[in-house]
Design an enzyme around this catalytic site. Structure first.
Site, mmCIF file in Angstrom:
data_model
loop_
_atom_site.group_PDB
_atom_site.id
_atom_site.type_symbol
_atom_site.label_atom_id
_atom_site.label_comp_id
_atom_site.label_asym_id
_atom_site.label_seq_id
_atom_site.Cartn_x
_atom_site.Cartn_y
_atom_site.Cartn_z
ATOM 1 N N ASP A 324 0.841 -1.189 0.000
ATOM 2 C CA ASP A 324 0.000 0.000 0.000
ATOM 3 C C ASP A 324 0.885 1.252 0.000
ATOM 4 O O ASP A 324 1.845 1.345 0.771
ATOM 5 C CB ASP A 324 -0.894 -0.014 1.242
ATOM 6 C CG ASP A 324 -1.860 1.145 1.280
ATOM 7 O OD1 ASP A 324 -2.715 1.224 0.387
ATOM 8 O OD2 ASP A 324 -1.749 1.975 2.199
ATOM 9 N N GLU A 353 1.499 0.364 -4.979
ATOM 10 C CA GLU A 353 1.067 1.647 -5.519
ATOM 11 C C GLU A 353 2.291 2.544 -5.649
ATOM 12 O O GLU A 353 2.928 2.869 -4.645
ATOM 13 C CB GLU A 353 0.045 2.290 -4.582
ATOM 14 C CG GLU A 353 -1.272 1.540 -4.493
ATOM 15 C CD GLU A 353 -2.224 2.216 -3.530
ATOM 16 O OE1 GLU A 353 -3.271 2.700 -3.969
ATOM 17 O OE2 GLU A 353 -1.908 2.263 -2.319
#
Length: 642
Positions: A324, A353
């Site tokens: 994340d 990400e």
């Protein structure tokens, strides 16, 4: 700064000594005594450990002062058999389970002394991860435990880990053909009260508390520490038996909060980045958008992340990790994790990400951002170029992409189809967001059009395209996923898209109720053509290696874009290394009119076999045609080979 230097030196010495079991805190159990260890400030006035009979409530059975050793580790030994009991550490900022608890009581406030081997399901020692020769062979399915099963009428354990062991779940996933399940955060998180599971509660789980313990609300009994551990393993085992890998969503970039976090309560301010404000004062950096960001560059935080990843691999047989907000982590930490994982099993997949949610406490050139992927071999990032070229920008739900007729999206789409690598036919000056290729290999690019975060595909199409009929919605939905699954990156889809999922238009459903987030399994009967198309699209990708070339050199050599009208992207792919293999053609028509695409010189017989047309896919062939051009229907894909 002195304490940071001390820890850096300590960590370096420990690593040089080859201490494979070096941990921040750990519990070593025997029937005669249990030894507990903790990293805490050297100058702490008092470090205590407490032993409890229960995971919550009640008075401590024992309270002991921990002693600082020459190695900088605080230690206490509790005599007698402590199995099944609970513990907390206290350095004067409140009790907590420490930073590396492996089992916890309800709501994760106390660590638990558990025999981890007793949590192994039958046959666990022979559990093996399914084969994966290349990341290009993966088909990743992002799933939230509760979403997937809570509304399934025949689920015995709706919303639980065990739902993914049930025949209906395995059957659906195998029918669809996905090869990896990306489970949303499944560690112990803070926003769901495990003592009130009869009360409606929902969260995605991006609020970490105990990073190395499965979340209790997805277990059948959060009060018994061994249950969540065993049931998580049963889930992994069942998926592995079905040939499906398990990818864990990890959120090392921030904690639920600062003051109550295990990091802050054991070693104040060490694990978080701070920045100076204009007033000269120090403030917690907030690159995560959640009020804090962790300092992965600090030796102890880096080591924590490495040990945590290794623990999930060793103890739970996890096959991959999705980071994340990877753009919050420093490049060196990500590379060290990848190198460590390579020594265990290089087929374990790592992606994240490639951005942050705000300004970080380190300069961008040091962070795991998408633009820095060339410095992180073996690590992939999501492509917002192909995502937003297809459906429209993240920051405006009503603005369409090429699916809604937006102009000048072709180059961005071509960039994504090529895997975000350098390709001689992609004009980077016309690509959205990136003016330089950021992937060295196509397997460093995650190809997708929707995920848990933001509107799902159906809602986005409805929000951005006025007066959209149901038939056109389905056509555009299938066309979007065709672009994703025929690209050279690693395809990724949100669970339920194969059921024409919607979330009632909610953009950020992280705490919306089940009525918004649940999968509507009746849609499998209402729209059978949608599931059939998704299933056959995945089969198509598996059958034709053309869509899984796996290397930039092969992509540049074998993938060729064809001249086409505005709103149309067409290309052909030659099979790598085999002159006799078929050439595959793909034509994606985003316009509302029938389109014609001129073909390169045909084979001697001039005959082509169609495998995808008008919203239908059959890998064995649907039709044949001859001639020097392809004709494709509006809002659809045409795929054929010679």
């Amino acid at each position: 700064m002195l304490r940071f230097s001390f820890l850096s030196l300590l960590l370096t010495m420990a690593l040089q000594a080859g201490a494979q079991d070096f941990h921040f805190d750990e519990v070593r159990y025997t029937k005669e005594a249990t030894t507990l260890k903790l990293f805490a400030p050297k100058n702490a006035k008092s470090v205590k450990v407490r032993i409890y009979q229960q995971g919550e409530g009640g008075k401590a059975l024992k309270t002991m002062s921990m002693k600082l050793g020459d190695d900088g580790i605080w230690t206490a030994t509790v005599k007698g058999d402590q199995m099944g009991r609970f513990y907390t550490f206290d350095v004067g900022r409140g009790e907590c389970a420490g930073v590396f608890a492996k089992a916890v009581g309800v709501n994760g406030r106390r660590g638990a002394i558990v025999d981890m081997r007793a949590t192994d399901p039958a046959g666990w020692e022979s559990d093996r991860r399914p084969e994966c020769k290349s990341p290009a062979d993966l088909v990743v399915y992002e799933l939230h435990h509760r979403d997937f099963s809570i509304a399934r009428s025949d689920a015995r354990h709706p919303g639980k880990y065990l739902a993914l062991t049930e025949p209906w779940a395995i059957r659906h996933l195998k029918q669809l053909g996905v090869t990896a399940i990306h489970i949303l955060p499944s560690y112990d998180y803070g926003s769901v009260d495990e003592t009130r599971l009869d009360t409606p509660q929902y969260n995605w789980g991006y609020d970490p508390v105990n990073y190395n313990v499965p979340e209790g609300s997805y277990s059948t009994d959060p009060y018994r520490p061994e249950v969540r551990v065993s049931e998580f393993k049963q889930m992994v085992q069942a998926l592995h038996k079905a040939g499906i890998r398990v990818i864990l969503d990890v959120v090392y970039n921030h904690t639920y909060d600062i003051d109550h976090s295990n990091f802050q309560r054991t070693y104040p301010d060490y694990y978080y980045r701070k920045v100076k404000g204009q007033d000269g004062k120090s403030y917690y950096s907030n690159g995560s958008g959640c009020g804090n960001e962790t300092a992965s560059e600090q030796p102890m935080m880096r080591r924590f992340m490495m040990e945590s990843v290794k623990y999930w691999i060793d103890e739970y047989h996890i096959d991959g990790f999705r980071f994340d907000l990877m753009g919050c982590h420093d490049i060196e930490t990500m590379n060290q994790i990848r190198q460590m994982v390579n020594r265990i099993d290089p087929t374990i997949f790592i992606y994240g990400e490639g951005w942050s949610a705000g300004s970080c406490g380190l300069p961008g050139e040091q962070l795991g951002q998408k633009a820095n992927i060339p410095q992180m071999p073996g690590i992939a990032a999501f492509s917002d170029e192909i995502r937003d070229a297809l459906r429209g920008p993240f920051d405006n739900d009503t603005k369409p992409g090429i699916l809604g007729g937006a102009p000048n999206m072709e180059e961005s789409l071509k960039f994504g189809i090529a895997g975000c690598i350098r390709h001689p036919q992609v004009d980077m000056t016309k690509v959205n967001y990136s003016k330089q290729p950021w992937a060295v290999e196509p397997t460093q690019m995650m190809s997708y059009v929707s995920c848990h975060d933001d509107m799902c595909l159906v809602d986005r199409l409805r929000a951005s395209i006025p007066k959209l009929t149901q038939a056109d919605l389905i056509s555009l939905d299938l066309l979007a996923q065709t672009a994703v699954f025929t690209s050279q990156g690693v395809p990724f889809m949100l669970s339920g898209e194969e059921l024409l999922r919607d979330k009632k238009g909610v953009h950020n459903s992280y705490e919306s109720p089940d009525s918004v987030n649940h999968l509507d399994w009746q849609n499998k009967l209402r729209y059978p053509q949608v599931f059939e198309y998704y299933k056959n699209l995945i089969q198509l990708r598996k059958k034709f290696a053309h869509f899984r070339l796996g290397s930039a050199e092969l992509v540049r050599k074998n993938l060729h874009f064809l001249d086409a009208a505005k709103g149309v992207v067409a290309y052909c792919i030659d099979a790598a290394g085999d002159r006799t293999a078929r050439r595959v053609y793909v034509v994606l028509n985003f316009t509302r009119q029938q389109q014609h695409v001129a073909l390169p010189k045909a084979q001697p017989d001039g005959s082509y076999t169609v495998v995808c047309t008008n919203g239908v896919i059959d890998v064995n062939g649907i039709d044949q045609f001859q001639g020097s051009e392809a004709v494709v229907a509006p809002m659809s894909a045409l795929i054929f080979h010679n």
